[in-house]
Scaffold this active site. Structure first.
Site, PDB file in Angstrom:
ATOM      1  N   GLY A  33       0.795  -1.214   0.000  1.00 28.65           N
ATOM      2  CA  GLY A  33       0.000   0.000   0.000  1.00 28.65           C
ATOM      3  C   GLY A  33       0.828   1.264   0.000  1.00 28.65           C
ATOM      4  O   GLY A  33       2.022   1.260  -0.278  1.00 28.65           O
ATOM      5  N   HIS A  39       4.481   1.750  -8.097  1.00 22.78           N
ATOM      6  CA  HIS A  39       3.464   0.701  -8.003  1.00 22.78           C
ATOM      7  C   HIS A  39       2.513   0.738  -9.203  1.00 22.78           C
ATOM      8  O   HIS A  39       2.185  -0.310  -9.780  1.00 22.78           O
ATOM      9  CB  HIS A  39       2.630   0.877  -6.731  1.00 22.78           C
ATOM     10  CG  HIS A  39       3.385   0.726  -5.456  1.00 22.78           C
ATOM     11  ND1 HIS A  39       3.570   1.775  -4.588  1.00 22.78           N
ATOM     12  CD2 HIS A  39       3.998  -0.342  -4.889  1.00 22.78           C
ATOM     13  CE1 HIS A  39       4.246   1.355  -3.536  1.00 22.78           C
ATOM     14  NE2 HIS A  39       4.535   0.083  -3.690  1.00 22.78           N
ATOM     15  N   GLY A 150       8.922  -4.532  -8.779  1.00 22.64           N
ATOM     16  CA  GLY A 150       9.831  -3.494  -9.230  1.00 22.64           C
ATOM     17  C   GLY A 150      11.280  -3.859  -8.982  1.00 22.64           C
ATOM     18  O   GLY A 150      11.619  -4.521  -7.989  1.00 22.64           O
ATOM     19  N   ASP A 153      13.738  -2.921  -5.511  1.00 20.84           N
ATOM     20  CA  ASP A 153      14.072  -3.936  -4.511  1.00 20.84           C
ATOM     21  C   ASP A 153      14.647  -5.147  -5.255  1.00 20.84           C
ATOM     22  O   ASP A 153      14.025  -6.206  -5.315  1.00 20.84           O
ATOM     23  CB  ASP A 153      12.833  -4.309  -3.706  1.00 20.84           C
ATOM     24  CG  ASP A 153      12.267  -3.130  -2.940  1.00 20.84           C
ATOM     25  OD1 ASP A 153      12.928  -2.666  -2.004  1.00 20.84           O
ATOM     26  OD2 ASP A 153      11.180  -2.659  -3.310  1.00 20.84           O
ATOM     27  N   GLN A 156      15.177  -8.418  -3.410  1.00 21.19           N
ATOM     28  CA  GLN A 156      13.864  -9.022  -3.144  1.00 21.19           C
ATOM     29  C   GLN A 156      13.345  -9.723  -4.388  1.00 21.19           C
ATOM     30  O   GLN A 156      12.806 -10.838  -4.311  1.00 21.19           O
ATOM     31  CB  GLN A 156      12.883  -7.947  -2.690  1.00 21.19           C
ATOM     32  CG  GLN A 156      11.440  -8.428  -2.576  1.00 21.19           C
ATOM     33  CD  GLN A 156      10.511  -7.324  -2.119  1.00 21.19           C
ATOM     34  OE1 GLN A 156      10.472  -6.996  -0.949  1.00 21.19           O
ATOM     35  NE2 GLN A 156       9.786  -6.734  -3.052  1.00 21.19           N
ATOM     36  N   VAL A 179      11.175   3.280 -11.161  1.00 20.16           N
ATOM     37  CA  VAL A 179      10.580   4.583 -11.494  1.00 20.16           C
ATOM     38  C   VAL A 179      11.207   5.625 -10.574  1.00 20.16           C
ATOM     39  O   VAL A 179      11.272   5.435  -9.355  1.00 20.16           O
ATOM     40  CB  VAL A 179       9.049   4.559 -11.334  1.00 20.16           C
ATOM     41  CG1 VAL A 179       8.461   5.937 -11.611  1.00 20.16           C
ATOM     42  CG2 VAL A 179       8.442   3.514 -12.269  1.00 20.16           C
TER      43      VAL A 179
END
Length: 286
Positions: A33, A39, A150, A153, A156, A179
């Site tokens: 969120g 996002h 994305g 990270d 990740q 971005v």
């Protein structure tokens, strides 16, 4: 079409299974969120490449260690739903903590060895197990899909890719470009914590990466020298406290002595309250 808000696992499974029986391809964007343009770029990709675009909004307590910002992590569900709708998302999954972890303590965790023990994993030892566990759960709930993450990270992303491959999950993990703001700062939900002076100082992460890339492009292949160039740039910014910078093999995340093939430059700094990360990739072809 009105965006659907689904708060329960059972209802989401029914919705997505029904869509797939009709031939629909599902695209998933997992988020915590407080959405930003990074996002929504993932959501736009999911919308463009699939028949049904789904995003999850869940602040996952498993990936926060003691003393980290779980309680204060920014939240604005109404705003997030509006942004997701504008990005073309069809379904937003909004589970509660009790819905995701109904027994309270989580006794089963997913750990991706090696990749998750270095860099971010060394600084935040429990973080990637929390990420891998919740993402594995989201993949199990969603079922066959494309999942969009994305590259900001980047470690990740590597953990999630390896987890999905090792467990033979029916999910194609798609990495999407970072971005950035006009001044180079990578978008992050934690940027909201930056004061005015800290916001200006935070651009040092990108500038340090640029110095590392410039060193490589000029012919430097010694990892220590590239790291030194990045470290020197951070040292010029008094508000930035360097955690680490590295030049690693993009697949193993090990730091070679001499750079070759696909390299990822990594950096993490604390700037005021938030801890920020960034990265940049380069392919070395001799």
């Amino acid at each position: 079409m009105t965006i659907e808000i689904i708060p329960t696992i059972a209802a989401l499974r029914v919705r997505l299974d029904d869509a797939r029986t009709k031939g629909a391809r599902v695209g998933l964007v997992p988020t915590m969120g407080y959405l930003h343009a990074g996002h929504t770029s993932l959501m736009a990709a999911a919308r463009a490449e699939n028949d049904l675009a789904v995003t999850s909004i869940f602040v996952n307590p498993l990936q926060f260690a003691a003393g980290e910002d779980l309680t204060d992590y920014p939240r604005d569900l109404t705003r997030d739903i509006a942004l997701a709708s504008d990005a073309g998302v069809d379904v937003v999954f909004t589970p509660s903590v009790d819905e995701m972890y109904p027994f309270g303590a989580v006794l089963t965790t997913v750990t991706v060895d090696q990749i998750s023990t270095l860099w971010e994993g060394a600084t935040r030892p429990t973080h990637f197990a929390g990420v891998a566990t919740v993402v594995a759960k989201l993949f199990a709930i969603t079922g066959p899909c494309r999942a969009y993450f994305g590259e900001k990270d980047f470690q990740q992303l590597a953990v999630v890719r390896r987890m999905a491959a090792d467990l033979s999950l029916p999910v194609s993990v798609v990495g999407c470009p970072i971005v950035r703001e006009a001044d180079g700062l990578a978008l992050s939900s934690r940027n909201v914590y930056l004061g005015r002076d800290e916001r200006a100082a935070a651009t040092v992460l990108r500038r340090a990466l640029d110095d590392g890339l410039a060193a490589i492009e000029s012919g430097q292949r010694c990892a220590a020298e590239v790291i030194a160039a990045m470290t020197a740039r951070v040292a010029t910014e008094p508000l930035a406290q360097l955690d680490y910078c590295a030049a690693v093999d993009a697949n193993s995340f090990l730091q070679p002595e001499w750079l070759s093939d696909e390299i990822r430059l990594l950096i993490a700094c604390r700037v005021g309250r938030p801890r920020l990360i960034d990265n940049a990739g380069v392919m070395i072809i001799e």
